[in-house]
Design an enzyme around this catalytic site. Sequence first.
Site, short mmCIF file in Angstrom:
data_model
loop_
_atom_site.label_atom_id
_atom_site.label_comp_id
_atom_site.label_asym_id
_atom_site.label_seq_id
_atom_site.Cartn_x
_atom_site.Cartn_y
_atom_site.Cartn_z
N SER A 37 21.88 7.82 -29.26
CA SER A 37 21.18 6.94 -30.20
C SER A 37 21.09 7.56 -31.59
O SER A 37 20.52 8.65 -31.74
CB SER A 37 19.75 6.67 -29.74
OG SER A 37 19.74 5.95 -28.56
N HIS A 68 23.50 1.74 -31.96
CA HIS A 68 24.83 2.08 -31.44
C HIS A 68 25.86 1.11 -32.00
O HIS A 68 25.60 -0.09 -32.08
CB HIS A 68 24.86 1.96 -29.91
CG HIS A 68 24.04 2.99 -29.21
ND1 HIS A 68 24.58 3.97 -28.44
CD2 HIS A 68 22.70 3.17 -29.17
CE1 HIS A 68 23.61 4.74 -27.95
NE2 HIS A 68 22.47 4.26 -28.38
N HIS A 90 24.17 1.95 -21.16
CA HIS A 90 22.96 2.36 -20.45
C HIS A 90 22.72 1.47 -19.24
O HIS A 90 22.97 0.27 -19.28
CB HIS A 90 21.74 2.24 -21.37
CG HIS A 90 21.80 3.09 -22.60
ND1 HIS A 90 22.40 2.66 -23.76
CD2 HIS A 90 21.35 4.34 -22.83
CE1 HIS A 90 22.31 3.63 -24.67
NE2 HIS A 90 21.69 4.65 -24.14
N TYR A 92 19.90 0.51 -18.24
CA TYR A 92 18.87 -0.50 -18.53
C TYR A 92 19.42 -1.74 -19.21
O TYR A 92 18.75 -2.77 -19.28
CB TYR A 92 17.70 0.10 -19.34
CG TYR A 92 18.05 0.59 -20.73
CD1 TYR A 92 18.33 -0.29 -21.77
CD2 TYR A 92 18.12 1.95 -21.00
CE1 TYR A 92 18.67 0.17 -23.03
CE2 TYR A 92 18.44 2.42 -22.26
CZ TYR A 92 18.72 1.53 -23.28
OH TYR A 92 19.07 1.99 -24.51
N GLU A 93 20.65 -1.64 -19.75
CA GLU A 93 21.25 -2.82 -20.35
C GLU A 93 21.74 -3.80 -19.28
O GLU A 93 22.15 -4.92 -19.62
CB GLU A 93 22.44 -2.41 -21.24
CG GLU A 93 22.03 -1.63 -22.48
CD GLU A 93 23.24 -1.15 -23.27
OE1 GLU A 93 23.74 -1.92 -24.11
OE2 GLU A 93 23.68 -0.02 -23.04
N ALA A 120 19.06 11.27 -27.38
CA ALA A 120 17.71 11.39 -27.92
C ALA A 120 16.78 11.41 -26.72
O ALA A 120 16.94 10.60 -25.80
CB ALA A 120 17.40 10.19 -28.81
N MET A 223 16.99 8.20 -21.02
CA MET A 223 17.52 7.09 -20.21
C MET A 223 19.04 7.08 -20.13
O MET A 223 19.65 6.03 -19.98
CB MET A 223 17.01 5.76 -20.77
CG MET A 223 15.50 5.65 -20.85
SD MET A 223 14.99 4.20 -21.76
CE MET A 223 13.24 4.56 -22.02
N SER A 224 19.65 8.27 -20.25
CA SER A 224 21.13 8.29 -20.25
C SER A 224 21.64 9.61 -19.71
O SER A 224 20.93 10.33 -19.02
CB SER A 224 21.63 8.09 -21.68
OG SER A 224 21.31 9.22 -22.47
N ASN A 247 10.54 12.65 -29.93
CA ASN A 247 9.11 12.36 -29.84
C ASN A 247 8.51 13.22 -28.74
O ASN A 247 9.25 13.74 -27.90
CB ASN A 247 8.88 10.87 -29.52
CG ASN A 247 9.53 10.46 -28.22
OD1 ASN A 247 10.75 10.37 -28.11
ND2 ASN A 247 8.73 10.24 -27.20
N HIS A 261 10.59 3.01 -30.35
CA HIS A 261 12.01 3.23 -30.67
C HIS A 261 12.20 3.57 -32.15
O HIS A 261 13.11 4.31 -32.50
CB HIS A 261 12.82 1.99 -30.28
CG HIS A 261 14.31 2.22 -30.25
ND1 HIS A 261 14.89 3.22 -29.50
CD2 HIS A 261 15.32 1.58 -30.87
CE1 HIS A 261 16.21 3.18 -29.68
NE2 HIS A 261 16.50 2.20 -30.51
#
Length: 286
Positions: A37, A68, A90, A92-93, A120, A223-224, A247, A261
């Site tokens: 990201s 992206h 991803h 989640y997509e 990230a 998440m990746s 973060n 995000h």
Amino acid sequence: MSASSERRYDHEEYKETADWLLSRTDIRPKIAIICGSGLGGLANLLENKIALPYTSIPLFPHSTVQGHTGQLVFGELNGKQCVCMQGRFHFYEGYNMATVTYPIRVFHLMGVETLIVTNAAGGLNRSFKVGDIMVIKDHINMPGFAGQSPLCGHNDERFGVRFPCMSDAYDKNLTQLAREVAREQGCSSFIQEGVYCMVAGPCYETIAECKALLTLGADAVGMSTVPEVVVARHCGLSVLGLSLITNKAVMDYDSHEKANHEEVLETTRLRANDLQRLVSQLVTRL
Ligand SMILES: *[C@@H]1O[C@H](CO)[C@@H](O)[C@H](O)[C@H]1NC(C)=O
Ligand SMILES: *[C@@H]1O[C@H](CO)[C@@H](O)[C@H](O)[C@H]1NC(C)=O
């Protein structure tokens, strides 16, 4: 289950994509870089580059997430031939794990030997600061615990063995080299090393989940990355992973901070250049 969650690819399909890509460029990359990201700027450092949108590549999935772009960029980074994924897929997509990891086997069939993954991530380790870069030394595959591994199902021995070893997932020499290069570039003050934990997302973690992951030994969460690394190791690629800590995970019920995000993208903008410089120097030394 929807059709997409059952989608599997066979050797001929990966080969078709690989051959098509090789017919579009004279670049013969030994190194593939996945830009996380907001880190797509890495691909802009390439010289003599040719960019191929995912939508133009036979059988290639498309990417949808904010931050992206969605293209493969072939070119030379300090004279080394590379291919960069500007935008990744991803879970989640809504893609299944076979689709998330589709490009990795394509890279393997194109002759790539080393995979550099960037992402990230949220910092769990209390001594990590926003903007730190974590060299990944190991991972925890939470989706894998829940039965979501890209290697589930029929195993094609042409790619790798049925039960691949993962205790050596992240190449020690590459990890060492990353630390050396960081030191030379004066980045030592913000280089960390640690364990990356993948969760499926797309929700950020609850406070209780963050505490649980920390207890399990994770230093950062995202998440990746893990599915790509698993498939890369299965087919014998050497892997280096770098997480930009964008973060700090909230672990205190009295805190008013909320993961979002925009904060992730903002930190990425501030530190992206350092990370890009690090990767670019690293590639020179491979
Ligand atoms: C957190 O990071 C520090 C500094 O990199 C490291 O020494 C430590 O082992 C890590 N883990 C924990 C649980 O503190
Ligand atoms: C790491 O480097 C050493 C010394 O150059 C070499 O013998 C070894 O095979 C390398 N290990 C890996 C996993 O590439």
